[in-house]
Design a protein around this motif. Structure first.
Motif: not given
Length: 86
Positions: A19, A22-27, A36, A40
């Motif tokens: 996860r 998949l959400n690396w930009r947000r992390v 963060y 998660m």
């Protein structure tokens, strides 16, 4: 350790890392990426503990002899029968 079991902890970390990827930009944009990701991980664990209603309900069919039988056996029988007999 959140889970209490090493194997479940490994599964939890692996699922969380997928996860994260998949959400690396947000992390990466987070003020504290480590916090963060920990959040998660915690959220994933809570989701596992709650489970879905499907996991909580034990579905069983009745056999001809009155003994409970797994639903998958019943599903196989229905799928193998002719449509008129379903």
């Amino acid at each position: 350790m959140l889970t209490g079991e090493p194997h479940q902890a490994q599964d939890l970390v692996q699922e969380t890392m997928v996860r994260v990827q998949l959400n690396w930009r947000r992390v990466a944009r987070a003020d504290s990426p480590e916090r963060y990701v920990r959040r998660m991980l915690t959220n994933q664990y809570v989701d596992w503990r709650r489970g879905s209603w499907v996991r909580r309900v034990l579905l069983r069919g009745e056999s001809r002899a009155g003994q409970p039988r797994p639903v998958m056996a019943t599903c196989r029988e229905v799928s193998g029968s002719r449509p008129r007999h379903r």
